[in-house]
Design an enzyme around this catalytic site. Structure first.
Site, PDB file in Angstrom:
ATOM      1  N   GLY A   1       0.813  -1.201   0.000  1.00  0.00           N
ATOM      2  CA  GLY A   1       0.000   0.000   0.000  1.00  0.00           C
ATOM      3  C   GLY A   1       0.848   1.252   0.000  1.00  0.00           C
ATOM      4  O   GLY A   1       1.955   1.275  -0.545  1.00  0.00           O
ATOM      5  N   SER A   2       0.345   2.286   0.653  1.00  0.00           N
ATOM      6  CA  SER A   2       0.988   3.598   0.620  1.00  0.00           C
ATOM      7  C   SER A   2       2.140   3.694   1.612  1.00  0.00           C
ATOM      8  O   SER A   2       2.221   2.927   2.577  1.00  0.00           O
ATOM      9  CB  SER A   2      -0.035   4.689   0.949  1.00  0.00           C
ATOM     10  N   VAL A   3       3.010   4.675   1.379  1.00  0.00           N
ATOM     11  CA  VAL A   3       4.108   4.924   2.311  1.00  0.00           C
ATOM     12  C   VAL A   3       3.554   5.325   3.677  1.00  0.00           C
ATOM     13  O   VAL A   3       4.011   4.833   4.717  1.00  0.00           O
ATOM     14  CB  VAL A   3       5.035   6.025   1.762  1.00  0.00           C
TER      15      VAL A   3
ATOM     16  N   GLY B   1       0.523   4.762   5.126  1.00  0.00           N
ATOM     17  CA  GLY B   1      -0.129   3.671   5.845  1.00  0.00           C
ATOM     18  C   GLY B   1       0.840   2.581   6.249  1.00  0.00           C
ATOM     19  O   GLY B   1       0.797   2.065   7.369  1.00  0.00           O
ATOM     20  N   GLY B   2       1.748   2.228   5.346  1.00  0.00           N
ATOM     21  CA  GLY B   2       2.709   1.175   5.641  1.00  0.00           C
ATOM     22  C   GLY B   2       3.675   1.566   6.736  1.00  0.00           C
ATOM     23  O   GLY B   2       4.020   0.747   7.593  1.00  0.00           O
TER      24      GLY B   2
ATOM     25  N   GLU C   1       5.436  -3.297   1.355  1.00  0.00           N
ATOM     26  CA  GLU C   1       5.727  -2.666   0.062  1.00  0.00           C
ATOM     27  C   GLU C   1       5.006  -1.328   0.072  1.00  0.00           C
ATOM     28  O   GLU C   1       3.774  -1.278   0.131  1.00  0.00           O
ATOM     29  CB  GLU C   1       5.237  -3.539  -1.084  1.00  0.00           C
TER      30      GLU C   1
ATOM     31  N   CYS D   1       2.129  -0.892  -9.158  1.00  0.00           N
ATOM     32  CA  CYS D   1       3.194  -0.465  -8.251  1.00  0.00           C
ATOM     33  C   CYS D   1       4.524  -0.300  -8.968  1.00  0.00           C
ATOM     34  O   CYS D   1       5.423   0.353  -8.452  1.00  0.00           O
ATOM     35  CB  CYS D   1       3.332  -1.450  -7.096  1.00  0.00           C
TER      36      CYS D   1
END
Length: 509
Positions: free
Chosen positions: A221-223, A225-226, A245, A282
């Site tokens: 997912g997103s930077v 959220g991750g 990721e 991605c």
């Protein structure tokens, strides 16, 4: 307070379709994790879990029409794309079943005592065991291949780890259908349905990564959220591995000789890669280095024509659409940035593909143009026009980690002439997969694949695609001077299970 409902939403209209579930409470997350923990013994037999993975693939394939219809209604990705993605997912499950049967992933090593060594070696036998319950955070852009039945789930189950999935809010109905299908496959082999848990809701995702019985996590997912989940995993009283990721620019360097040799081919290929799936891959090429001058101009002309001929498309949800429109607008307003094809809103629910150009020198220095070095999710790329090799090197030195990096060379450069090898060496530290004369979109499921890269591409050095993805959910343990009768069958003399192993320093097959 009543639990919040979880709705299936049509991204083509933005309207709610149906209530699918409710967001999980902390108690329900706890129940799902405990049910997964209780299912661990049922996965201990490698023969059983290989058969389970094959049954999961079989039942998913048999439900193709129903699953693709549900996924298309929630993602707008289209039946052709989704049918291919489901086939890839089923292949991946079968591939992990083959890996489980082969047994090489156990990394069995046996050393008999050697009193002549310095220091003396006792009887040592080492192999890998499953970590325990794995939390999987589903991705938005792959409702099958990186979601409930995706690579994280398949590899964790193959390792012998039960899974609890935090469903993505963009395809909750598809997630429920897939989870039910996999549970039916588990029942065929006497495996409790708790082997695959499914929870919905943002807070449920946080509860999941903090649960003391969760032993590892996988995320796509997103930077933002991750990183939040990564930090939560590290802040636990007992930190756990978090394989995330997060984000990637996937730079492409086009040499002047390559542009002069095949500007049309490269321009057309780039257009197809950056707009594939409405730019929601991605590994979409998000930053492209093209030379200034006649050859680069010809390439940009071809790219302009190809992107202009690409229809507007629907993104996965309206939040992503809003972020895309705002992101490309902010980038286009930067000094010296031009838009040969303007990306942005294509209609009430669609986005139009496009690309921006900027002098590469602007990206080599700190300033507002740093925004162009951040991923923008959707059908857009940035073409940095360079005048010298030093400009390319200066920008590459500022890039964060990536999933992929691509080099477009001329025929002569590919044969060893010019700076091809030097450029390849510059790109290699930036990415987990380096391509020459290809395009990064399309990640093959193969034993040699690596889908990962330096941060923020991923938070670990592992891959989430390919057979070695199983290694994320295992840990080694060594038994010393342990009587044969007490050893696991995998570590006994005589190799009763016929496993690949290293025996007294020699490989056996």
């Amino acid at each position: 307070m009543a639990a919040a409902p979880v709705w299936s939403v049509d991204p083509r209209t933005g309207k709610q379709r149906e209530q699918v579930a409710v967001e999980a409470t902390p108690q329900e997350v706890d129940q799902a994790v405990h049910a997964a923990q209780a299912a661990r013994p049922a996965l201990a037999d490698r023969t059983v879990r290989a058969a389970f993975l094959r049954s999961a693939a079989e039942l998913l394939a048999a439900s193709e029409e129903h699953l693709v219809e549900a996924a298309d209604a929630e993602t707008a990705l289209g039946p052709v794309r989704l049918t291919g993605e489901l086939a890839r997912t089923c292949y991946q499950l079968r591939a992990f079943a083959d890996i489980v049967d082969e047994g090489a992933f156990l990394d069995v090593v046996i050393d008999h005592p050697d009193a002549t060594a310095t220091p003396p070696v006792p009887d040592l036998r080492r192999y890998k065991i499953p970590l325990g319950v794995v939390a999987v955070y589903a991705a938005s852009n792959f409702p099958f291949a990186f979601s409930v039945p995706g690579g994280d789930t398949a590899s964790a189950l193959a390792a012998g780890c039960p899974v609890v999935v935090k469903a993505h809010p963009d395809h909750p109905a598809t997630s429920e259908l897939v989870a039910a299908t996999i549970r039916r496959a588990a029942a065929r082999h006497g495996i409790p349905e708790g082997v695959l848990g499914l929870v919905h809701g943002f807070e449920a995702g946080l509860e999941l990564v903090r649960h003391p019985l969760v032993a590892a996590a996988g995320f796509t997912g997103s930077v933002r959220g991750g990183r939040a989940l990564f930090d939560a995993a590290a802040a636990r009283p007992v930190p756990i591995p978090f394989h995330g990721e997060l984000g990637s620019l996937n730079p492409v360097v086009i040499t002047e000789a390559a542009a002069a040799e095949r500007a049309d081919t490269i321009g057309t290929g780039l257009a197809g890669s950056m707009t594939l799936g409405v730019g929601q891959f991605c590994v979409k090429p998000g930053l492209v280095f093209a030379p200034r001058g006649e050859a680069g101009d010809a390439l940009v002309k071809t790219l302009t024509a190809a992107v202009s001929d690409t229809e507007a498309g629907v993104l996965l949800d309206h939040r992503m659409r809003d972020n895309f429109v705002a992101g490309v607008t902010a980038r286009a307003e930067l000094p010296e940035v031009e838009a040969p094809v303007t990306p942005g809103a294509g209609g009430d629910h669609t986005v139009a593909p496009g690309f921006l150009t900027v002098p590469a020198a602007r990206l080599a220095e700190d300033g507002p143009h740093d925004l162009l070095l951040e991923e923008c999710f959707g059908p857009v790329t940035v073409v940095a026009r360079y005048g010298s090799a030093d400009e390319v090197t200066a920008v590459l030195s500022r890039l964060p980690g990536n999933l992929s990096a691509t080099l477009q060379l001329s025929e002569g450069e590919a044969a060893g002439e010019g700076r091809g090898a030097e450029l390849l060496a510059e790109l290699t530290p930036l990415a987990g997969r380096v391509l020459v004369n290809g395009w990064p979109t399309g990640v093959a499921v193969a034993p040699a694949q690596h889908h990962g890269g330096p941060y923020p591409a991923t938070t670990s050095t592992s891959t989430s695609v390919g057979g070695t993805a199983i290694e994320r959910w295992l840990r080694p343990v060594a038994y010393q001077t342990t009587p044969e009768a007490l050893l696991p069958p995998e570590l006994r003399d005589g190799n009763p299970l016929g496993l690949p192993r290293r025996y007294n320093g020699r490989l056996e097959h």
